[in-house]
Scaffold this active site. Structure first.
Site, PDB file in Angstrom:
ATOM      1  N   ASP A 261      -8.257   6.849  -1.091  1.00 51.34           N
ATOM      2  CA  ASP A 261      -8.495   5.945  -2.224  1.00 51.34           C
ATOM      3  C   ASP A 261      -7.734   6.432  -3.457  1.00 51.34           C
ATOM      4  OD1 ASP A 261      -9.384   3.671  -3.458  1.00 51.34           O
ATOM      5  OD2 ASP A 261     -11.356   4.457  -3.954  1.00 51.34           O
TER       6      ASP A 261
ATOM      7  N   HIS B  32      -6.570   4.564   3.417  1.00 52.61           N
ATOM      8  CA  HIS B  32      -6.958   3.778   2.224  1.00 52.61           C
ATOM      9  C   HIS B  32      -6.211   4.332   1.015  1.00 52.61           C
ATOM     10  CE1 HIS B  32     -10.294   1.638  -0.175  1.00 52.61           C
ATOM     11  NE2 HIS B  32      -9.367   2.023  -1.052  1.00 52.61           N
TER      12      HIS B  32
ATOM     13  N   LYS C  58      -8.965  -6.949   3.479  1.00 55.13           N
ATOM     14  CA  LYS C  58      -9.858  -6.206   2.586  1.00 55.13           C
ATOM     15  C   LYS C  58     -10.800  -7.156   1.874  1.00 55.13           C
ATOM     16  CE  LYS C  58     -11.444  -2.752   0.129  1.00 55.13           C
ATOM     17  NZ  LYS C  58     -10.777  -1.931  -0.856  1.00 55.13           N
TER      18      LYS C  58
ATOM     19  N   HIS D 241     -15.116  -3.070   0.527  1.00 55.67           N
ATOM     20  CA  HIS D 241     -15.609  -2.353  -0.657  1.00 55.67           C
ATOM     21  C   HIS D 241     -17.092  -2.688  -0.726  1.00 55.67           C
ATOM     22  CE1 HIS D 241     -15.222  -0.633  -4.829  1.00 55.67           C
ATOM     23  NE2 HIS D 241     -16.435  -1.160  -4.838  1.00 55.67           N
TER      24      HIS D 241
ATOM     25  N   ALA E  13     -11.481   2.563 -13.460  1.00 58.20           N
ATOM     26  CA  ALA E  13     -12.003   3.355 -12.338  1.00 58.20           C
ATOM     27  C   ALA E  13     -10.847   3.727 -11.425  1.00 58.20           C
ATOM     28  CB  ALA E  13     -13.025   2.534 -11.571  1.00 58.20           C
TER      29      ALA E  13
ATOM     30  N   HIS F 257      -3.946   5.731 -12.439  1.00 60.39           N
ATOM     31  CA  HIS F 257      -4.089   5.058 -13.741  1.00 60.39           C
ATOM     32  C   HIS F 257      -3.507   5.987 -14.794  1.00 60.39           C
ATOM     33  CE1 HIS F 257      -6.820   1.791 -12.515  1.00 60.39           C
ATOM     34  NE2 HIS F 257      -7.361   2.666 -11.702  1.00 60.39           N
TER      35      HIS F 257
ATOM     36  N   HIS G 171      -3.953   3.174  -2.809  1.00 59.87           N
ATOM     37  CA  HIS G 171      -3.427   2.191  -3.769  1.00 59.87           C
ATOM     38  C   HIS G 171      -2.057   2.675  -4.216  1.00 59.87           C
ATOM     39  CE1 HIS G 171      -7.330   0.135  -4.262  1.00 59.87           C
ATOM     40  NE2 HIS G 171      -7.804   1.322  -3.948  1.00 59.87           N
TER      41      HIS G 171
ATOM     42  N   HIS H 273     -14.505   4.203   1.459  1.00 58.42           N
ATOM     43  CA  HIS H 273     -14.887   5.220   0.457  1.00 58.42           C
ATOM     44  C   HIS H 273     -16.394   5.318   0.264  1.00 58.42           C
ATOM     45  CE1 HIS H 273     -14.812   1.504  -1.801  1.00 58.42           C
ATOM     46  NE2 HIS H 273     -13.511   1.532  -2.017  1.00 58.42           N
TER      47      HIS H 273
HETATM   48  O1  DOR Z   1     -11.956   3.810  -8.227  1.00 58.60           O
HETATM   49  C1  DOR Z   1     -11.392   2.848  -7.729  1.00 58.60           C
HETATM   50  N1  DOR Z   1     -10.138   2.498  -8.086  1.00 58.60           N
HETATM   51  N2  DOR Z   1     -12.053   2.126  -6.838  1.00 58.60           N
HETATM   52  C2  DOR Z   1     -11.565   0.980  -6.372  1.00 58.60           C
HETATM   53  O2  DOR Z   1     -12.249   0.354  -5.597  1.00 58.60           O
HETATM   54  C3  DOR Z   1     -10.262   0.456  -6.844  1.00 58.60           C
HETATM   55  C4  DOR Z   1      -9.408   1.527  -7.351  1.00 58.60           C
HETATM   56  C5  DOR Z   1      -8.212   1.014  -8.152  1.00 58.60           C
HETATM   57  O3  DOR Z   1      -7.546   0.107  -7.679  1.00 58.60           O
HETATM   58  O4  DOR Z   1      -7.965   1.557  -9.237  1.00 58.60           O
HETATM   59 ZN    ZN Z   2      -9.636   1.650  -3.085  1.00 52.91          ZN
END
Ligand code: DOR
Ligand code: ZN
Length: 371
Positions: free
Chosen positions: A255, A17, A103, A140, A271, A259, A19, A178
């Protein structure tokens, strides 16, 4: 696995998992994942989301371009379920080896989930098809009802949606992503102990390290804000016990979700925690603390492929018991040559474990030591 106090040789792990984003951010973060992990399940919550076979194929090519030419890394693509996704598109992508899984984001549950599913009844045809072709559904697992306390949303999802979903589609292969609560741990473990191998869960490094106090330690700490949000200490303990248990239903999914500081620190902060750079060391610290390093290889490298029906990796990776100081801010290094990405320094992602000392370092076999 060769187990000694100072060196741990593991079958090369996979990240089930992650991103990786797109554009300059993809170029910035993908090398960190590709250095350690042989494969990764790549989340489809781009803008616009990855909903077609063509989009997934193109995104997969961009990921391959973003990692070093000599990286031995296979991105495994996922489809983003919406209210309107055509089951045939999903089946075609799965049959052509483009989609590994789909997903499910409940609409508005998290980052870039506005196009997610508004009601499970809207995707019944999709779920029927996935069950028929044995395509994994990655969830999720949070309700989005504003009346439900944010700390209760995962437990509520299990009761309200997951239990009925499994009754309705008993052969559907499901990963609850997660997980963050003792309720999720109990639910997954009980199903597994009852002989159901079609249900599993990923566990992140940050949910193993943090409880909800971390978000409020001396002030508001957006670095530790992710979704599902970190919970009480008793839940963190349950997750640690699950991850280190050796049970095949629990496996590694970072996960990692980058950012920039400006995204984290705003009136409505994002998040997500970027942990890809030290993910394996972060897990190793937890397993070492629990005196469960003999279960790390199962969690990191074996349970995931077995669940997905994929071969285990043949290569190895070595964890060395050697302190490494995680920088306070991300720096451009040979592993993450951020200067070359086109990303302004102010946009470099906020780093997990910043300023901490981790007791382990990774040596990728066949590569020079970089730490
Ligand atoms: O904390 C998170 N960030 N949880 C998620 O489900 C998505 C992820 C994101 O894409 O930034
Ligand atoms: Zn995620």
């Amino acid at each position: 696995m060769q187990d000694s106090p100072t060196r741990l040789v593991l079958r090369r792990p996979d990240d089930w998992h992650v991103h990786l984003r797109d554009g300059a951010m993809l170029k910035a973060v993908a090398p960190a994942t590709a250095r350690v992990f042989a494969r990764a399940i790549v989340m489809p919550n781009l803008k616009p989301p990855v909903t077609t076979v063509d989009q997934a194929r193109a995104y997969r090519s961009r990921i391959k371009e973003a990692v070093p030419a000599d990286a031995r890394f296979e991105p495994l693509m996922t489809a983003y379920l919406t209210d309107h996704l055509d089951p045939s598109e999903l089946e075609r992508g799965f049959a052509e080896g483009v989609f590994t899984a789909a997903k499910l984001y409940p609409a508005n549950a998290t980052t870039n989930s506005a196009a997610g599913v508004s009601d499970l009844s809207r995707i019944s045809k999709v779920l029927e098809r996935m069950e028929a072709i044995d395509m994994p559904l990655l969830i999720h697992g949070e309700v989005t009802d504003r009346d439900v306390d944010v700390f209760d949303r995962e437990a509520a999802f299990i009761e309200t949606h997951l239990i009925p979903l499994r009754e309705r589609y008993p052969a559907l292969r499901i990963v609850l992503e997660h997980i963050t609560t003792a309720q999720a741990v109990d639910y997954i473990r009980d199903a597994n102990l009852a002989g159901d191998s079609r249900l599993a869960a990923t566990i992140t490094p940050h949910h193993l390290h943090l409880n909800r106090n971390a978000m409020f330690m001396g002030g508001l700490r957006s670095d530790f804000y992710c979704l599902p949000v970190v919970k009480r200490e008793c839940h963190r303990r349950a997750l640690v016990k699950a991850a280190t248990s050796g049970l095949p239903c629990f496996f590694l999914g970072t996960d990692s979700a980058p950012h920039p500081r400006s995204g984290k620190e705003s009136a409505c902060g994002c998040a997500g925690i970027f942990n890809a750079l030290h993910a394996l060391e972060s897990y190793a610290a937890v397993f070492a603390q629990e005196e469960a390093l003999d279960h790390l290889q199962g969690f990191a490298s074996e349970h995931g492929p077995r669940f997905y029906g994929l071969p285990l990796n043949d290569e190895t990776i070595t964890l060395v018991k050697r302190d490494q100081i995680v920088p306070r801010r991300l720096e451009s290094t040979p592993v993450m040559p951020l200067e070359d990405t086109g990303l302004e320094a102010s946009e470099w992602p906020v780093l997990f474990h910043a300023g901490e000392t981790l007791g382990w370092s990774v040596n990728v076999d066949g590569q020079e030591e970089t730490n």
